[in-house]
Design an enzyme around this catalytic site. Structure first.
Site, short mmCIF file in Angstrom:
data_model
loop_
_atom_site.label_atom_id
_atom_site.label_comp_id
_atom_site.label_asym_id
_atom_site.label_seq_id
_atom_site.Cartn_x
_atom_site.Cartn_y
_atom_site.Cartn_z
N TYR A 98 29.39 4.54 -1.08
CA TYR A 98 28.43 3.52 -0.70
C TYR A 98 27.54 3.15 -1.91
O TYR A 98 27.08 4.04 -2.64
CB TYR A 98 27.59 4.07 0.46
N ASP A 169 29.72 12.35 4.13
CA ASP A 169 29.09 11.18 4.75
C ASP A 169 30.04 10.72 5.86
O ASP A 169 31.12 10.21 5.59
CB ASP A 169 28.88 10.10 3.69
N LYS A 194 24.00 2.50 11.44
CA LYS A 194 25.31 1.85 11.62
C LYS A 194 25.83 2.13 13.03
O LYS A 194 25.22 1.71 13.99
CB LYS A 194 26.26 2.32 10.51
C1 LIG Z 1 24.50 2.29 5.10
C2 LIG Z 1 25.10 3.52 4.56
C3 LIG Z 1 24.30 4.52 3.99
C4 LIG Z 1 22.79 4.35 3.83
O1 LIG Z 1 22.17 4.33 5.07
P1 LIG Z 1 20.80 3.50 5.34
O2 LIG Z 1 20.54 3.79 6.76
O3 LIG Z 1 21.08 2.08 5.03
O4 LIG Z 1 19.78 4.07 4.42
C5 LIG Z 1 24.92 5.66 3.54
N1 LIG Z 1 26.26 5.83 3.63
C6 LIG Z 1 27.06 4.89 4.17
C7 LIG Z 1 28.52 5.12 4.27
C8 LIG Z 1 26.51 3.71 4.66
O5 LIG Z 1 27.31 2.78 5.18
#
Ligand SMILES: *Cc1c(COP(=O)(O)O)cnc(C)c1O
Length: 410
Positions: A98, A169, A194
């Protein structure tokens, strides 16, 4: 208990004071004590808040983790996890991560003398070669963003030496489709902004672990760093997470249909989706994940500028950053989500100006396909033009104005 049952019931005991069936939004920063130090387990909301606690219980139950520590955003969670590191430590990280993670590592943490090696983690020997005596973390994102490659979590866990942590992640898959802790990972991080929240109306993040000592450190960092999840956001994310199972099933069903639709079109060059049998790691995806998720990337035939034309023309697919909401989004990674990665690095990873990423929502799939079809059809004449490479400055009419030009921030 089933995932769907846990999603609705974990952390959702009736409110002790009133019997409210749904956990109330405890909008309070502080708590009254009856005598010094005599309180009900809450003294200040950066440290603990009942609405946030309920969300943490719910998310821990979904990830089947003993501990969940919630933050104000995914990057808030990442800041806390990387604050477990010290100056001089080294991290091996997936080279297709990301953009915000890349920026945190390269723009902030490198100044604190933490070093990072970005490697293609689908290449296990390359990861082994990148590990040094001072390596403290392997940082994995799978499927990768935006190329949807699959990293073998079990193979990464097998590489780690004592004292090293494997961080995954799990934002793209969510615990509905993938369980990194069960595969031996030490920490799972989520952007709850998300899929977990799922409605594009709240920001949050979470770190999960089964290790009591790591959890205690993350709790300390939660109250110390200040990326505090507000009770309002905790409420919205908890409300969203109750339907995670139904939503993920629909996201995947729609994404599979759309991936097949795109793969069959002559004017689409490549479709990246782990659920397609043509995906180079389809078999690994089938064993590591319980589903393939709702994100698809693609390149189109014709000049790279055609991607910008298509992004402009979709109507149901809103042109926007982010992913994982009920509504479909289209994104141009090179100029939007991944704009903070230098161009040479982007090109090396396949994040060309011709790449588009779809976050497939849960609308009716026929409407979504019709929307993509009209945008592709309207630009299909461009597919005959074979000028490869960069946007053509001699033909500025073909290039729509870029809102994010110069300073992409996400
Ligand atoms: C959006 C995202 C993040 C960061 O998250 P936020 O809530 O925007 O701070 C980290 N990892 C992935 C895979 C993401 O899609």
């Amino acid at each position: 208990m089933d995932f769907a049952t846990r999603a609705i019931h974990a952390g959702q005991e009736p409110d002790q004071a009133t019997g409210a069936t749904i956990v109330p939004i405890y909008a309070t920063s502080t708590y009254t004590q009856t005598a010094v130090g005599n309180h009900k387990g809450f003294d200040y909301s950066r440290v603990a808040n009942p609405t946030r606690n309920a969300l943490e219980t719910q998310l821990a139950a979904l990830e089947e983790a003993s501990h969940c520590v919630a933050f104000a955003s995914g990057l808030g969670a990442e800041s806390a996890i990387t604050s477990l590191l010290s100056s001089g430590d080294h991290v091996v990280v997936s080279d297709d991560t990301y953009g915000g993670t890349y920026r945190l590592f390269t723009r902030v943490l490198e100044r604190f003398r933490i070093t990072f090696t970005f490697v293609d983690m689908t290449d296990v020997p390359a990861v082994r070669a990148a590990i040094r005596p001072n390596t403290k973390m392997l940082w994995i994102e799978t499927p990768t963003n935006p190329m949807l490659r699959i990293i073998d979590i079990t193979a990464m866990v097998a590489l780690k030496a004592p004292g090293q942590l494997v961080v995954v992640d799990n934002t793209f898959c969510t615990p509905y489709f993938q369980s990194p802790l069960a595969l031996g990972a030490d920490i799972v991080i989520h952007s709850a902004t998300k899929y977990i929240g799922g409605h594009s109306d709240a920001m949050g993040g979470a770190a999960m672990t089964n290790d009591d000592a790591i959890a205690a450190d993350l709790r300390l960092l939660q109250k110390t760093l200040g990326a505090t999840l507000s009770p309002f956001e905790a409420f919205l994310i908890s409300r969203g997470a109750k339907t995670l199972a139904v939503r993920m099933r629909e996201h995947e069903r729609n994404a599979l249909a759309i991936a097949h639709f795109l793969a069959e079109r002559d004017d689409v060059a490549e479709v990246f989706y782990p659920g397609l049998a043509s995906h180079p790691q389809h078999e690994l995806a089938r064993t590591q994940m319980r589903g393939f998720g709702g994100i698809i990337s693609m390149t189109l035939r014709g000049p790279e500028s055609r991607a910008l034309e298509v992004a402009k023309r979709t109507k149901l697919f809103a042109l926007a950053e982010s992913l994982g909401g009920v509504e479909s989004l289209i994104n141009h990674p090179a100029r939007m989500t991944h704009g903070s990665i230098p161009k040479e690095e982007r090109d090396r990873r396949g994040i060309t100006d011709g790449l588009l990423r779809l976050s497939v929502g849960i609308e009716g799939v026929h409407d979504l396909i019709a929307d993509l079809r009209q945008a592709l059809d309207a630009t299909s004449a461009l597919a005959e033009i074979t000028t490869a490479g960069a946007l053509d400055p001699a033909n500025p009419d073909a290039i729509p104005a870029m809102q994010n030009e110069g300073a992409p921030t996400y």
